[in-house]
Write an enzyme that holds these catalytic residues in place. Sequence first.
Site, PDB file in Angstrom:
ATOM      1  CE  LYS A  72      -3.878   1.977   2.638  1.00  0.00           C
ATOM      2  NZ  LYS A  72      -4.659   1.858   3.892  1.00  0.00           N
ATOM      3  CB  SER A 147      -7.880   3.681   2.856  1.00  0.00           C
ATOM      4  OG  SER A 147      -7.032   3.086   3.815  1.00  0.00           O
ATOM      5  CB  SER A 171      -7.983   0.876   5.860  1.00  0.00           C
ATOM      6  OG  SER A 171      -8.645   2.114   5.932  1.00  0.00           O
TER       7      SER A 171
END
Lengths: 494, 90, 489
Positions: A72, A147, A171
């Site tokens: 990420k 996210s 997330s």
Amino acid sequence: MKELLTLTAHELMAKFAAGEVAPEEFYALQMRFARHIEPKVRSFLTLAEDGVSPPDVAARDGALWGVPVSIKDLLTTTDFPTTAGSRILEGYAPPYDATAVKLLRDAGNYFTGKTNLDEFGMGSSTENSAYFPTHNPWDLARVPGGSSGGSAASVAALQSVVSLGTDTGGSVRQPAGFCGVVGFLPTYGYVSRNGLIAFASSLDHVGMLARDVTDIALMMNTVGRPDKLDATSQAPADADYLAEMNDRESVAGCTVGVINQMMDPKLVSQDVLVACEVAIRVLENAGCGVKRVDLAGVERLLPCYYILCPAEASSNLARYDGIRYGAGFPADISRTLQQHYRAVRSPGFGEEVRRRILLGTYVLSAGYAEAYYNQARRVRHAITEGIAEMFEGVDFLLLPTSPTTAFGLGERIDDPVKMYAADICTVTANLASTPAISLPGGLSPDGMPIGIQFIAPQKHDGRLLALARLYEEHAGTGYSVPPLVAEELAGFEE
Amino acid sequence: MKELLDHLCQLARLELSPGEREEFARKFSDLVGFVDAIKELRDESREIPLQVPKERMDTAPDEPREEPCKGELPRSYRAGHIGDLEEGEV
Amino acid sequence: MEYEAVIALEIHAHLKTARKQYCDCPVVNTRELADANRYVCPVCLGHPGVLPVLNRESVILAMMLGIRLHADIARHSIFARKHYFYPDLPKGYQITQYQTPLVEGGELEFLVDGEMRTAQLERAHLEEDTAKIFYQDDGSILLDYNRAGVPLLEIVTKPVFRSAAEAVAYAEELRQVLRKLGVSDANMEEGSFRCEPNISVRPVGSDELRTKCEIKNLNSFAVIRKSLDAEIARQIALYEDDGEVQHCTLRWDEEHARTVPMRIKETQADYRYFDEPDLPPLVLTDDDFAEARRRYESAMFTLEWDGKEHRFAPGTARLTRFFLDNTELRESEVAVLLEDEDALRLLFASNEISGAFRECANWVLMEYRPRRAEAEGNITPQHIADIVALRADAKLNSTQAKEVFALCFERGISASDAVSELGFDQVVSESDLQEICAQVIADNDKIIADIRKGKEQAVRALLGQVMKLTRGKAKPDEALAELKRQLGM
């Protein structure tokens, strides 16, 4: 050879060990397919180029030796730019690797690239990325969740075998649920936050996504280590998560609590409720006891979270002021200092980020801090205690990962309050600093994955993995290749 | 609400473009309404509990790094305008 | 109406550690732009994703000061973030202690004109320094992060001082305490000891606390004193004019000898403090207390006096009082000696042997210290005691004694060896003296003429020449008598 792309990491490592395929060969294949499907899914902000920093795959003792991992873009990397999904960090080249990244690198893992996310992790759909939205590999018109949407999509769309994500209010788990993969949130402090670009420090965890629970345990064996660079680190030095996962004794005859408030039809969609009831029967068939339990103060979970989180975010994002970070360096000396701050910060942050900075500034400001921020901390404490009390009567908690399956792109982006509602099932674990896992729990009638979530008491990470493995075996609803991806794979020419 | 937003923008060094002000104010007002639920809780306890589940920090020994820092760090940082440093509040 | 000042001091002292407060960068106090940003890392530059890890040494050093001040040391304290925007602040917040300072309360004795006073302290807490700003001619500023993250102890008094002299005397004493403890170099010029007074005035006899102003960027004790005096006068004049004092931050304008308000409006400051989530609580152990206590005690000053051992807490007030009460030293001399521990120890050791404290002090202060500024030297307490004795027995005149001292200093030989090497132990024979006097008279017609004209004092000039030719060995009264005899006076 391309069918290798659908394997889990441990299956793949067996092929490496048997000499059926070499890690560098697989990595090259992995990158070709990742690029092939990328225009459809858009999981990556940065895709690795050919020949980028090959890891030392000779170091064969890594738990996930030779396996390609996506990261990420909220975790710092020295070989890829790191943007946090924000314009304000466009082109930022970190001088250091996040601890989790370094551990993977040292363990001989390949990196496929940096995955898309909601700006600074603020969002539940990856639509708040300053660059572009990511598409759900099960239905390109829907969001992958957020996210860590890019991470989840990259694992589901066979662009990466496993992925490193971050989870502040769901997330990792929520996008894992939306994309039909496994998402794990370790106990707070079990994976170092060093190099995790801070969003809400007391709620931020590094988490991971994979196609099955065993891969999660292997990831934990690599990155779940104590770190002197993180004063909040509290990982046991020599835990073996794979062994703990395989320790069936630890979960034999355990009791799973089902939180009534999280099974409320007013809150949770019919499809999700049905999947949860199926999951409960799976557990009963596996020999677990199931008990219905009540969680007090559910209506305060989201307000509490949406005070603490922006408060810390407003602080953590103060450093992007154009003096050294943010588009302003070297600073434009024709502007006054105050003009400079505004000129850099205002366009550098997206709407949601600015909204949260202002909300956080509000709840911390003189005259309001007691009513909002301090009160939210007391509520958080009460929630933590309530959860701990629950764990006196049950070993684990079961609840949906998300009230609904993946929603459509653009469907909620204009209504922040509705967007925040997607987090109701996931914020509890962050507020209580406990581990939690989201597992694929089958598909809805319209063919979208549904996530089943388990929560364990703080520091019971290994045991939670054992329960998750037990469920995975009995449920038979583990990861499957999304039809669209299968089609792409079929048409993919090696 | 507009005044509050102006004050917060000032504190956070942000500005809203004239075009987005109204829309932003509306959404922000929704948000404030959303988190207002927290105020209804009457918890008079003076103690504000810890946030992080670790009861004591580990400190570092007083041993500086011997090698220069790895990774490229620029050596020159230029910013601002001297005449304006004192302008505005801290 | 008569007014009195109400002053509190906020002092920031750099803690003497090898690494920075929250990262492993070495602490190096650089001054030149060319050395800027050499001792930096992602943590002290506030890079995205970095985390602080507290330096234990700064905790121990702060505890040592806490013990010295008889303050409460918090077994459990937390850190907080203080938010504001300024170019020298890398993270947009400073990691400091807010609700639970490590050191709370306490007091410090200090001397004002020889009189002992006690200042009550509010607190002392750990924090970190900011970057240093270099102002450029083109109007831009350059930032040097070598200083960013250097451990700071902020030491705050209650509003206890009633005059500039009192406030300055306290600050000077605190600086000495920090130095003697080894807690800080406390060097004002180098910025490792920074003093920010806040001040209000009120009618004498009142106990109200009126609006206060803060003065920043004061870089010497003289400037602190001048600026406080000026600010007291300014505020009194305002009240006398029926005016009001506005809360503000001031700086010292040296050219016009006045305090002027800075343009930063601090009235609106809203620091939005909250607990630093990256640092769990600091919990002190018994080992921490034992270490701080042990190091505190080894910094104490021990003195033999009248056969008794005296122990003094690090600092100067008590020690100065002791010297003033027990010796003939003046306060200014004590101050010099307390700054110079070698000299002080030499004095006490010499006095142990000689017993003539004042004379030993003169040799240490007037001869030893200036020479030692040039070279290490070889002076022992025995040298000083011996030279004092030689002088007391009139075996040497003062010029000779200084020559002996110089030789001892240079070569380390005993005083008696130095005396004989210089020939000061040889007596001038009567015949030699007659011969030398005759020669001097023969060589100085002009002086002789003056004497003949009645200027009898001129004979002293002849005496000087005799002393010179005998290299000081002649006894002056005998030489004078011989000159007078030959001149028929």
